[in-house]
Design a protein around this motif. Structure first.
Motif: not given
Length: 186
Positions: A42-55, A148-155
């Motif tokens: 959940l924290m990882s998804r939130n971090e991706l969503q925050v980065a996407q929103s910032n961009f 593309l916004f991603c984390q290799p551990a959770h592609p």
């Protein structure tokens, strides 16, 4: 009147025994260990969503700067917060600035600088594109660009931001091919 036997009995039941306390701690440990992986996800998804929103916000500010000023504006990756980097990876930071001469660098001090997400996320632009230019009419030069916004551990949780030639900015979920490509990036 209380007898000594009753006093002993009431004192004995006034608290918890060591075994009861150990059992409570064991139950808490089990529940915590069961909840930790979903919480991390959940924290990882939130971090991706925050980065996407910032961009998305930074791209909109770049487009607005071009329209309001009547000057070409640039959104690009930056390692130092003062100039555009010649890379297609954006996780170390980015900047927004006017680029009247079209050299891919801000004319003066940047209008806005983002710190990025180093070591936490991978943010990669498509087709070797290292910047986005917005013209005074709000259109974006060049071909469409996808970030593309991603984390290799959770592609499977990968997200994208797409900028069209018309200047339209939208966010969404990455395709399965994009998500698979994320797993191989480091």
């Amino acid at each position: 009147m209380t007898t000594p036997l009753n006093m002993t009995f009431s004192r004995r039941h006034a608290g918890f025994t060591l075994i009861e306390q150990i059992m409570v701690l064991a139950i808490i440990a089990i529940l915590t260990s069961a909840a930790t992986p979903p919480l991390r996800r959940l924290m990882s998804r939130n971090e991706l969503q925050v980065a996407q929103s910032n961009f998305i916000g930074a791209l909109q500010r770049t487009r607005e700067a071009a329209i309001i000023s009547g000057k070409r504006s640039v959104f690009c990756p930056s390692h130092d917060g003062g100039s555009c980097s010649d890379v297609t990876r954006w996780e170390n930071g980015w900047l927004v600035g006017h680029d009247s001469n079209g050299d891919g660098q801000p004319d003066h001090d940047p209008l806005n600088v983002g710190q990025g997400h180093p070591g936490k996320l991978i943010i990669q632009s498509s087709n070797g594109r290292r910047l986005v230019h917005f013209r005074p009419d709000g259109t974006a030069g060049g071909s469409n660009i996808t970030l593309l916004f991603c984390q290799p551990a959770h592609p499977d949780a990968a997200l994208v931001v797409v900028v069209s030639n018309a200047g339209r900015i939208r966010g969404g979920h990455a395709s399965s091919n994009q998500a698979q490509g994320c797993a191989s990036m480091h």
